[in-house]
Design a protein around this motif. Sequence first.
Motif, PDB file in Angstrom:
ATOM      1  N   ALA A  46       0.820  -1.210   0.000  1.00 20.48           N
ATOM      2  CA  ALA A  46       0.000   0.000   0.000  1.00 20.48           C
ATOM      3  C   ALA A  46       0.846   1.249   0.000  1.00 20.48           C
ATOM      4  CB  ALA A  46      -0.921   0.004   1.220  1.00 20.48           C
ATOM      5  N   ARG A  47       2.154   1.096   0.352  1.00 24.81           N
ATOM      6  CA  ARG A  47       3.006   2.261   0.473  1.00 24.81           C
ATOM      7  C   ARG A  47       3.941   2.412  -0.722  1.00 24.81           C
ATOM      8  NH1 ARG A  47       3.430   4.644   5.153  1.00 24.81           N
ATOM      9  NH2 ARG A  47       5.608   5.196   4.895  1.00 24.81           N
ATOM     10  N   SER A  48       4.367   1.333  -1.313  1.00 25.01           N
ATOM     11  CA  SER A  48       5.336   1.435  -2.388  1.00 25.01           C
ATOM     12  C   SER A  48       5.250   0.217  -3.274  1.00 25.01           C
ATOM     13  CB  SER A  48       6.758   1.570  -1.823  1.00 25.01           C
ATOM     14  OG  SER A  48       7.713   1.525  -2.863  1.00 25.01           O
ATOM     15  N   ALA A  49       5.575   0.405  -4.550  1.00 22.18           N
ATOM     16  CA  ALA A  49       5.566  -0.705  -5.488  1.00 22.18           C
ATOM     17  C   ALA A  49       6.880  -1.471  -5.436  1.00 22.18           C
ATOM     18  CB  ALA A  49       5.322  -0.193  -6.911  1.00 22.18           C
ATOM     19  N   ASP A  50       7.885  -0.955  -4.723  1.00 20.97           N
ATOM     20  CA  ASP A  50       9.199  -1.579  -4.672  1.00 20.97           C
ATOM     21  C   ASP A  50       9.378  -2.350  -3.380  1.00 20.97           C
ATOM     22  OD1 ASP A  50       9.982  -0.543  -7.113  1.00 20.97           O
ATOM     23  OD2 ASP A  50      10.652   1.334  -6.214  1.00 20.97           O
ATOM     24  N   GLU A  51      10.021  -3.513  -3.489  1.00 18.81           N
ATOM     25  CA  GLU A  51      10.331  -4.319  -2.327  1.00 18.81           C
ATOM     26  C   GLU A  51      11.798  -4.141  -1.982  1.00 18.81           C
ATOM     27  OE1 GLU A  51       9.631  -8.873  -0.732  1.00 18.81           O
ATOM     28  OE2 GLU A  51       9.901  -8.490  -2.867  1.00 18.81           O
ATOM     29  N   VAL A  52      12.068  -3.731  -0.760  1.00 18.20           N
ATOM     30  CA  VAL A  52      13.440  -3.534  -0.304  1.00 18.20           C
ATOM     31  C   VAL A  52      13.924  -4.847   0.290  1.00 18.20           C
ATOM     32  CG1 VAL A  52      14.963  -2.221   1.209  1.00 18.20           C
ATOM     33  CG2 VAL A  52      12.986  -1.112   0.149  1.00 18.20           C
ATOM     34  N   THR A  53      14.939  -5.430  -0.328  1.00 20.20           N
ATOM     35  CA  THR A  53      15.454  -6.715   0.134  1.00 20.20           C
ATOM     36  C   THR A  53      16.833  -6.618   0.760  1.00 20.20           C
ATOM     37  OG1 THR A  53      16.353  -7.137  -2.078  1.00 20.20           O
ATOM     38  CG2 THR A  53      14.134  -7.975  -1.615  1.00 20.20           C
ATOM     39  N   GLN A  54      17.526  -5.502   0.562  1.00 18.68           N
ATOM     40  CA  GLN A  54      18.869  -5.342   1.084  1.00 18.68           C
ATOM     41  C   GLN A  54      19.105  -3.871   1.429  1.00 18.68           C
ATOM     42  OE1 GLN A  54      21.937  -6.091  -1.779  1.00 18.68           O
ATOM     43  NE2 GLN A  54      23.583  -6.171  -0.284  1.00 18.68           N
ATOM     44  N   ASN A  55      19.388  -3.603   2.679  1.00 24.20           N
ATOM     45  CA  ASN A  55      19.677  -2.236   3.115  1.00 24.20           C
ATOM     46  C   ASN A  55      21.092  -2.209   3.673  1.00 24.20           C
ATOM     47  OD1 ASN A  55      19.270   0.489   3.691  1.00 24.20           O
ATOM     48  ND2 ASN A  55      18.607   0.035   5.778  1.00 24.20           N
ATOM     49  N   ILE A  56      21.997  -1.586   2.947  1.00 26.44           N
ATOM     50  CA  ILE A  56      23.410  -1.572   3.327  1.00 26.44           C
ATOM     51  C   ILE A  56      23.669  -0.499   4.381  1.00 26.44           C
ATOM     52  CG2 ILE A  56      25.763  -1.216   2.493  1.00 26.44           C
ATOM     53  CD1 ILE A  56      24.771  -2.166  -0.250  1.00 26.44           C
ATOM     54  N   GLU A  57      24.331  -0.896   5.437  1.00 23.92           N
ATOM     55  CA  GLU A  57      24.695   0.041   6.495  1.00 23.92           C
ATOM     56  C   GLU A  57      26.054   0.656   6.182  1.00 23.92           C
ATOM     57  OE1 GLU A  57      24.704  -2.058  10.142  1.00 23.92           O
ATOM     58  OE2 GLU A  57      22.517  -2.216  10.271  1.00 23.92           O
ATOM     59  N   GLY A  58      26.164   1.963   6.314  1.00 22.87           N
ATOM     60  CA  GLY A  58      27.431   2.626   6.098  1.00 22.87           C
ATOM     61  C   GLY A  58      28.278   2.623   7.352  1.00 22.87           C
ATOM     62  N   SER A  59      29.529   2.990   7.199  1.00 19.83           N
ATOM     63  CA  SER A  59      30.409   3.106   8.368  1.00 19.83           C
ATOM     64  C   SER A  59      30.116   4.378   9.143  1.00 19.83           C
ATOM     65  CB  SER A  59      31.872   3.099   7.918  1.00 19.83           C
ATOM     66  OG  SER A  59      32.146   4.216   7.075  1.00 19.83           O
ATOM     67  N   VAL A 191      20.987  -4.003  -9.028  1.00 17.99           N
ATOM     68  CA  VAL A 191      20.732  -4.987  -7.978  1.00 17.99           C
ATOM     69  C   VAL A 191      19.376  -4.657  -7.376  1.00 17.99           C
ATOM     70  CG1 VAL A 191      21.514  -6.007  -5.811  1.00 17.99           C
ATOM     71  CG2 VAL A 191      23.196  -5.256  -7.503  1.00 17.99           C
ATOM     72  N   GLU A 192      18.362  -5.391  -7.759  1.00 18.60           N
ATOM     73  CA  GLU A 192      16.990  -5.073  -7.389  1.00 18.60           C
ATOM     74  C   GLU A 192      16.800  -5.098  -5.876  1.00 18.60           C
ATOM     75  OE1 GLU A 192      12.431  -6.582  -8.402  1.00 18.60           O
ATOM     76  OE2 GLU A 192      14.173  -7.534  -9.331  1.00 18.60           O
ATOM     77  N   GLY A 193      16.069  -4.110  -5.390  1.00 16.07           N
ATOM     78  CA  GLY A 193      15.686  -4.081  -3.990  1.00 16.07           C
ATOM     79  C   GLY A 193      16.744  -3.575  -3.033  1.00 16.07           C
ATOM     80  N   ARG A 194      17.835  -3.042  -3.551  1.00 22.86           N
ATOM     81  CA  ARG A 194      18.927  -2.610  -2.667  1.00 22.86           C
ATOM     82  C   ARG A 194      18.811  -1.130  -2.307  1.00 22.86           C
ATOM     83  NH1 ARG A 194      24.970  -3.544  -4.719  1.00 22.86           N
ATOM     84  NH2 ARG A 194      24.328  -1.925  -6.211  1.00 22.86           N
ATOM     85  N   ARG A 195      19.153  -0.819  -1.068  1.00 18.47           N
ATOM     86  CA  ARG A 195      19.222   0.560  -0.592  1.00 18.47           C
ATOM     87  C   ARG A 195      20.543   0.754   0.161  1.00 18.47           C
ATOM     88  NH1 ARG A 195      15.517   0.281  -3.483  1.00 18.47           N
ATOM     89  NH2 ARG A 195      13.373   1.033  -3.212  1.00 18.47           N
ATOM     90  N   TYR A 196      20.946   2.005   0.294  1.00 17.84           N
ATOM     91  CA  TYR A 196      22.101   2.350   1.122  1.00 17.84           C
ATOM     92  C   TYR A 196      21.626   3.295   2.211  1.00 17.84           C
ATOM     93  CZ  TYR A 196      26.652   4.021   2.658  1.00 17.84           C
ATOM     94  OH  TYR A 196      27.744   4.340   3.431  1.00 17.84           O
ATOM     95  N   GLU A 197      21.686   2.839   3.448  1.00 20.72           N
ATOM     96  CA  GLU A 197      21.188   3.613   4.591  1.00 20.72           C
ATOM     97  C   GLU A 197      19.751   4.085   4.353  1.00 20.72           C
ATOM     98  OE1 GLU A 197      24.048   6.717   5.270  1.00 20.72           O
ATOM     99  OE2 GLU A 197      25.486   5.359   6.204  1.00 20.72           O
TER     100      GLU A 197
END
Length: 519
Positions: A46-59, A191-197
């Motif tokens: 209901a909020r977004s058409a994209d599925e986030v599968t990987q969220n990379i944490e920064g240093s 790379v589908e579903g990836r985010r950074y922070e």
Amino acid sequence: MALKHRIPVRIRHYWKLLATCAAVGVALTVVFTTVRVAPLVTSSGARSADEVTQNIEGSADLFDANQAHSIKLTFRDADYQRLLDSYFKDGEKDWLEADLTVDGVTIPSVGIRLKGNSTLGQLTRDGQAREGARGGGQRPQGGQMPQGGQQMPGAGGPGGGFGGFGGAGGSGLKAEEPENLPWLIRFDEFVEGRRYEGHREVTMRVSGMGGGKTVMNEAVSLNVLAAAGETAQKYAYTSFTVNDRPTVARLVVEHPDENFADEIGSSGVLYKSLASSSFTDQGDDQTDYADDFKQINMVGSQDLEPVIKLIRWVNNSSDAEFDRGLAEHIDVESFARYAAEQNLLLNFDDMAGPGKNYYLYYDLTTKRFKVVGWDYNLTLTGDAEQDPTQTVTMGGGRGFGGAQGGGLPEGFEPPAGMQPPGGNNAGGGRMGGFGGNKLKERFLASAAFKKVYQEAYQDEYQKIYASGAATTALDAALTVLSTVDGYDKAAGTTEADTLRTLIDQRTRYLAGTATVKGS
């Protein structure tokens, strides 16, 4: 842009093979690289058409503006040349696959592309501008835009002149210097579903425009807006290295995406105004507004209907209907603050400017819109004595050459899509220059909203100038910049001095105006 251009060629041709390789690649990335992966996060349908599968944490938090950061891009030159071929031949902004390192954390296979419209009018390759482009560099048709920091006629004012637009007044952009180009970086293009922070996209802001080499004016503007409690993109200063090219200091800014929509409200739809937007009634067919707005989130569950209804109502309502019904369509107090802030910060390129730089956020609970600003690299330039009741325009409202209503220097060609001065913009009304927006024009022209605008202006003046926030933000930006690799100290010092003078002059001038004094 055609749908096929949004999907990389290699993916269209070999998607099955790439899907398998991607799965293996992600597994290897987790095991063997410096990337740290947070628990998987899945967005609600209901909020977004994209599925986030990987969220990379920064240093470190990339948008911690109190510290210097480091960004490095690595890509194959052959791929870069193909990207340039596509842009210079067809005007397409294709995606290029690159490896990115942010503060020591490596993210392989990100997507990067050129960003901007009028900005890229400055771009040259082997000394030649793209055919039909407006801006710096030699043009086959003859003529050349001012280069090397020349100031446009009539653009000066207390505190410094207009710093450059569409190639005029700037140093120009060269394809041979990718470290200086405006880039949009997308973490999930390959790379589908990836985010950074939590971010899908970030943007490297271009130097040489209104804020000069350091874009310090945008940093200051974003700082004071956030401090005033307004929705503003996050930013930070970073060293920026591309392949084996020289390292330069750049401003990296959060790009308004699905994550940004969540920062504005808990349940709403975000729409981006495009540079080609006209804000005119084009009927009920949503496809007729494809050149006007792009929906950012909730694609599939929501559509453009609320925006179309707003546009039609603003264009077709009588003055009495507009005064009586505006609060049913937009958050009036929020809009008054937005309009006041654009004047206070001398932003001629806002929703009524040539770039149509704004977003509309539609709250699904209140059924009302908020106008959200972005792209502040042309703020805090021009005339420090711009009156609170006048529309900010290129050159401080007097037009080029001092002519009332505007005018352009001989030989100047506006960037593609911009309306020339002296004519009516499709968005509703002559602005003494480029641009126009019917909603903003009608709001500022109405006596019914004079009080709410004046109160908002007084409040924002106190927060931005009288409190010393603008000067404090400038000092903070300069302090961080001095620690960034690739920082040009001479240019930064000069630009900071110019900006400091303008802030001081604008603070003192506005204190004596009827709007601020309340008379």
